[in-house]
Every structure is written in C-alpha cells, then in structure tokens.
Design an enzyme around this catalytic site. Structure first.
Site, PDB file in Angstrom:
ATOM      1  N   HIS A 120      96.069  63.311  70.339  1.00  0.00           N
ATOM      2  CA  HIS A 120      96.448  62.048  69.688  1.00  0.00           C
ATOM      3  C   HIS A 120      95.361  61.007  69.934  1.00  0.00           C
ATOM      4  O   HIS A 120      94.467  61.224  70.752  1.00  0.00           O
ATOM      5  CB  HIS A 120      97.785  61.516  70.228  1.00  0.00           C
ATOM      6  CG  HIS A 120      97.762  61.163  71.696  1.00  0.00           C
ATOM      7  ND1 HIS A 120      98.114  62.058  72.684  1.00  0.00           N
ATOM      8  CD2 HIS A 120      97.402  60.026  72.344  1.00  0.00           C
ATOM      9  CE1 HIS A 120      97.979  61.473  73.868  1.00  0.00           C
ATOM     10  NE2 HIS A 120      97.545  60.240  73.700  1.00  0.00           N
ATOM     11  N   HIS A 132     104.190  61.465  70.817  1.00  0.00           N
ATOM     12  CA  HIS A 132     103.335  60.675  69.926  1.00  0.00           C
ATOM     13  C   HIS A 132     102.203  61.533  69.371  1.00  0.00           C
ATOM     14  O   HIS A 132     101.684  62.424  70.039  1.00  0.00           O
ATOM     15  CB  HIS A 132     102.798  59.406  70.580  1.00  0.00           C
ATOM     16  CG  HIS A 132     101.946  59.594  71.803  1.00  0.00           C
ATOM     17  ND1 HIS A 132     102.052  60.657  72.652  1.00  0.00           N
ATOM     18  CD2 HIS A 132     100.960  58.807  72.311  1.00  0.00           C
ATOM     19  CE1 HIS A 132     101.176  60.520  73.639  1.00  0.00           C
ATOM     20  NE2 HIS A 132     100.496  59.416  73.449  1.00  0.00           N
ATOM     21  N   HIS A 139      91.527  55.323  72.845  1.00  0.00           N
ATOM     22  CA  HIS A 139      91.191  56.635  73.397  1.00  0.00           C
ATOM     23  C   HIS A 139      91.578  57.777  72.472  1.00  0.00           C
ATOM     24  O   HIS A 139      92.432  57.639  71.618  1.00  0.00           O
ATOM     25  CB  HIS A 139      91.807  56.851  74.782  1.00  0.00           C
ATOM     26  CG  HIS A 139      93.305  56.998  74.816  1.00  0.00           C
ATOM     27  ND1 HIS A 139      94.150  55.971  75.104  1.00  0.00           N
ATOM     28  CD2 HIS A 139      94.111  58.077  74.630  1.00  0.00           C
ATOM     29  CE1 HIS A 139      95.406  56.395  75.096  1.00  0.00           C
ATOM     30  NE2 HIS A 139      95.420  57.680  74.807  1.00  0.00           N
ATOM     31  N   HIS A 157     102.219  57.719  82.832  1.00  0.00           N
ATOM     32  CA  HIS A 157     102.604  56.687  81.876  1.00  0.00           C
ATOM     33  C   HIS A 157     104.129  56.540  81.871  1.00  0.00           C
ATOM     34  O   HIS A 157     104.843  57.554  81.917  1.00  0.00           O
ATOM     35  CB  HIS A 157     102.231  57.091  80.447  1.00  0.00           C
ATOM     36  CG  HIS A 157     100.771  57.063  80.139  1.00  0.00           C
ATOM     37  ND1 HIS A 157      99.968  55.976  80.356  1.00  0.00           N
ATOM     38  CD2 HIS A 157      99.973  58.001  79.574  1.00  0.00           C
ATOM     39  CE1 HIS A 157      98.734  56.251  79.945  1.00  0.00           C
ATOM     40  NE2 HIS A 157      98.704  57.475  79.484  1.00  0.00           N
ATOM     41  N   TYR A 174      92.520  58.715  82.559  1.00  0.00           N
ATOM     42  CA  TYR A 174      91.642  58.115  81.553  1.00  0.00           C
ATOM     43  C   TYR A 174      90.216  58.110  82.078  1.00  0.00           C
ATOM     44  O   TYR A 174      89.977  57.758  83.239  1.00  0.00           O
ATOM     45  CB  TYR A 174      92.018  56.658  81.300  1.00  0.00           C
ATOM     46  CG  TYR A 174      93.185  56.410  80.398  1.00  0.00           C
ATOM     47  CD1 TYR A 174      93.513  57.246  79.335  1.00  0.00           C
ATOM     48  CD2 TYR A 174      93.963  55.266  80.588  1.00  0.00           C
ATOM     49  CE1 TYR A 174      94.573  56.962  78.501  1.00  0.00           C
ATOM     50  CE2 TYR A 174      95.032  54.967  79.754  1.00  0.00           C
ATOM     51  CZ  TYR A 174      95.332  55.820  78.718  1.00  0.00           C
ATOM     52  OH  TYR A 174      96.370  55.530  77.902  1.00  0.00           O
ATOM     53  N   GLU A 211      91.242  60.795  77.262  1.00  0.00           N
ATOM     54  CA  GLU A 211      92.359  61.054  78.169  1.00  0.00           C
ATOM     55  C   GLU A 211      92.566  62.561  78.214  1.00  0.00           C
ATOM     56  O   GLU A 211      92.421  63.229  77.187  1.00  0.00           O
ATOM     57  CB  GLU A 211      93.630  60.381  77.622  1.00  0.00           C
ATOM     58  CG  GLU A 211      94.906  60.739  78.380  1.00  0.00           C
ATOM     59  CD  GLU A 211      96.172  60.115  77.776  1.00  0.00           C
ATOM     60  OE1 GLU A 211      96.355  60.184  76.539  1.00  0.00           O
ATOM     61  OE2 GLU A 211      96.972  59.576  78.546  1.00  0.00           O
TER      62      GLU A 211
HETATM   63 FE   LIG Z   1      97.217  58.795  75.244  1.00  0.00          FE
END
Ligand SMILES: [Fe+2]
Ligand code: FES
Lengths: 307, 108
Positions: A153, A199, A214, A246, A255, A265
């Site tokens: 993503h 996501h 990112h 997260h 990261y 990431e």
């Molecule tokens: Fe991410």
C-alpha cells in the site's frame, strides 16, 4: 468475497535521485527482483511473491517522490466501466497506451482531489513467483535482504481528504476502513480498502498537493520485522521509527528511507476487513496513539517529513 | 582501521544561533556527524536529500561540496546562496551554518 472492480495496488513509480544506490536499496536490501528496464531508463522491480512482472518502477529525477500509483482491476470490462464512471464524476481521464510501462496493458490515469495521479489497468505480463503452480514449495531459495513478499500500500499526503474518500468509495468501490477526525469532525486521515486488507491506500491531510509519505511492503512476522531492522543497522539505512505498532490498522511496522529520502515501510499483521464491518474512527486527541501505539505522542517527522 | 581514525581530518561545524559546535570527519555529511555525536541543532528527517527538513545556510564563504539534493528543496539560486541540505553537505573546512528548514514544511 468475489473480486470484481479494483483488485489491488499494482504498482507505484518512485522518483529517485540516483539509480545505482536506489537499486542497491530495493534489490539487495529489500530483496526485490529486477525484471526490466526501458528506453527511458526506468527500472522495473517485483517482490518475490508477486505474480505480475513489476510493482515498483524507479525513475531517476531531480527530486524524489511519487510519479503515480496504479491499481489492477479485474477485467478490461471493469477498466472501460471505470473510465466512463470517472469521466461522469467530472475527473479527466488520460489514456496511457499498452507498453508505455513495459509489460503493462493500457492504463487510464486521472488526478484525484489530493493532487496525486492514480492509474487503473487490467493487464500486466505474468512473471510468477518462481515456485510454479503444480505442487509448489512454500518459498524460493536465494532471496536477498528483507525478502519483502509484496508491495502492499501507499500512504499519501495532500489536501481535500473528504473529496478523495468520496471518489474512492463512490466511483472506485473502495471501503473506508478507518478515519481520523479533527475536533471539528473534519476528516483529516482516511484508510481505504479495495480488498480484505485493512488498507490498500491511505491519505493524510496536508496543505501541499501530491506528496508521498511511504510505500509499504509486506512481511510475514514480527521476527521478520526485527530481521529487517537488523539489515538496516548493518547497512546504515536511515531508520525513521520502529519497530513498533500502529494503532490504525494494528500493523507491526518499521519506517525507513530509501537513499533519496522516500519513506518505505515493512509491516506485518493487520486485520481482515469485510465490507459489513463498521469503519473505525480515531479522534485528534488520540492521534499520537493511533499512529504509534507505544509512543503515544504526536510524531513530528510522521506529520512533516514527506517527498 | 586505527590508522584511518588517526588520519581522518576533522572540521568544526558551528551552529550560528546557539554557538554549539561539533566535529565532522572528512567525507562525512554534517547531519550524520551531528547525529553520531548525539548532538542537536539541525532537524533530522529522511537523511537522503529528499524532505528538506535539514536545510541550512552556510555562512561566511565556508568551503564545502554537496552530493545530489532534491531540486524541490534547494533551487539553483539557493545553491548559489550557500543553501544546502545538511544530510548532503560535506565540509571541506570549518563551517558556520544556520538551520533554515524546520518551519518550511510544517502543517498549516
Ligand atoms: Fe503503511
Ligand atoms: S534530512 Fe531530509 S533532506 Fe536532509
């Protein structure tokens, strides 16, 4: 679920300041595989468990950042249908001919309200993951570095997040899985899925359009995240934060930056999204925890360091 | 290895606002030198010449070279005026520098 429409993030084209150190980074350290190069000097890479012939395209330029991100749709009929729907929505669509990206069928490109060029395409040459389709082994030997499984993503920064969400949900058929609301209930962050993932693309409010936060790559386990961090230590790769967790998407993450300052990431372990779920809301006062669950403070670099 | 340590030249980098200073090995970039010594004064971002957070101005005709920096962060004119990204700034003598970049990319 039965897939139709947009299936998954298919590629992103990143600008890099110098090709050679960038290839060392993406091939030797992340463990991607170089699959091609074109007459513009763009280099094509895939992660080992991707079946199409590329997911990351690197282009040498004077400034880093993202040229565009592309999603693969299920069929050419879907592609045609989206082209009409996007035009009807009032957004211009540009047609990119087959082969303009080496190995990719024709794409449609449009600029979303945050300023980012986004593409859809239905066809890309097959490369396979090296294991075949008959009684395959679980993983191929000889992988390098972090051994990322796939490009997963992007998080993008720009203005007009509610308009971006409206477009992704009502035109492209994505689901809003998580959102961030400011004290006036304006949406300042949005996490969108076209699949079963928490996501496939995400946006955070930022005054400047078309900024890149990112590109993320999937690993399998927390131990593999630590292994990735060790490789960053070994090769003096610039680490931003982590390994940590997260709040948003629950991902376990680290990261770091490529040699041109584009953030990468590697992550594992988000949840499974189904379309009958209710979206999660994060409030501004808990934003620190939403982003980095252990630190629980607003991270200046997360909010301001972009390319 | 120890020979290398003995022989490497070091330049003194002074942050103009605070007067704080640290040493930077020949060939090393200013931001990395600062970080390795646990010092502060220049904001740290990507360390790759992309984000612009570490923008500085070199004062008083200090001698240095730079490796490739994002044009979006340092224009040709900026370069002529001694502006550089500390993560791409390699001193060739003692330098006085003033951090510039921190407020530029802020939200709002
Ligand atoms: Fe991410
Ligand atoms: S830290 Fe990002 S440009 Fe220097």
């Amino acid at each position: 679920m039965s897939y139709t429409g947009v299936m998954r993030p298919g590629h992103t084209c990143l600008r890099v300041l110098e090709m050679e150190p960038s290839l060392t980074h993406y091939v030797e350290r992340l463990g991607m595989i170089k699959t091609g190069e074109d007459d513009q000097g763009r280099v094509y890479l895939k992660a080992w468990d991707e079946h199409d012939c590329f997911s990351i395209v690197l282009r040498e330029a004077d400034e880093p950042g993202m040229d565009f991100m592309g999603f693969k749709v299920h069929s050419t009929a879907d592609l045609d249908r989206f082209e009409v729907a996007i035009r009807e929505y009032g957004i211009d669509v540009e047609r990119m001919p087959a082969g303009e990206l080496k190995g990719c069928g024709h794409r449609i490109r449009f600029v979303i309200p945050s300023g980012h060029p986004i593409e859809l395409y239905a066809e890309k040459d097959h490369a396979g993951n090296g294991l075949g389709y008959l009684n395959p082994d679980p993983w191929p030997e000889g992988l390098k570095g972090m051994q990322v499984n796939r490009f997963d993503h992007c998080l993008l920064y720009g203005p007009n997040i509610p308009d971006v969400v409206d477009f992704f949900v009502n035109v492209l058929g994505f689901a809003l899985t998580e959102r961030v609301l400011d004290p006036d209930s304006n949406m300042t962050g949005a996490f969108l899925s076209c699949s079963n993932k928490a996501h496939d693309i995400a946006f955070i409010q930022y005054p400047e359009p078309s900024k890149f936060h990112h590109a993320s790559f999937l690993l399998n386990t927390w131990e593999e995240i630590l292994h990735a961090a060790d490789i960053m230590g070994m090769h003096n790769i610039s680490i931003d934060i982590g390994p940590t967790r997260h709040g948003i998407t629950r991902g376990r993450t680290i990261y770091f930056f490529d040699p041109s300052g584009n953030r990468n990431e590697v992550f594992c372990g988000d949840y499974t999204w189904y379309p009958d779920r209710e979206p999660i809301t994060w409030t501004a006062e808990e934003l620190g925890k939403a982003i980095f669950y252990h630190d629980r403070k607003l991270n200046e670099n997360f909010l301001t360091v972009v390319t | 290895m120890s020979d290398e340590i003995e022989q490497a030249r070091r330049f003194e980098i002074t942050i103009s606002d605070s007067g704080d200073s640290f040493l930077c090995k020949e060939g090393q970039n200013v931001l990395l030198a600062m970080e390795r010594l646990g010092r502060k004064g220049i904001p740290v971002g990507c360390r790759g010449g992309g984000c612009g957070i570490c923008r500085v101005q070199v004062l008083d005709d200090g001698k240095y070279r730079t490796t490739k920096m994002s044009r979006a962060q340092v224009s040709e004119e900026d370069e002529r005026n001694g502006i550089a990204l500390a993560c791409k700034l390699i001193p060739e003598g003692d330098l006085q520098i003033r951090p510039l970049g921190f407020l530029r990319n802020k939200l709002n």
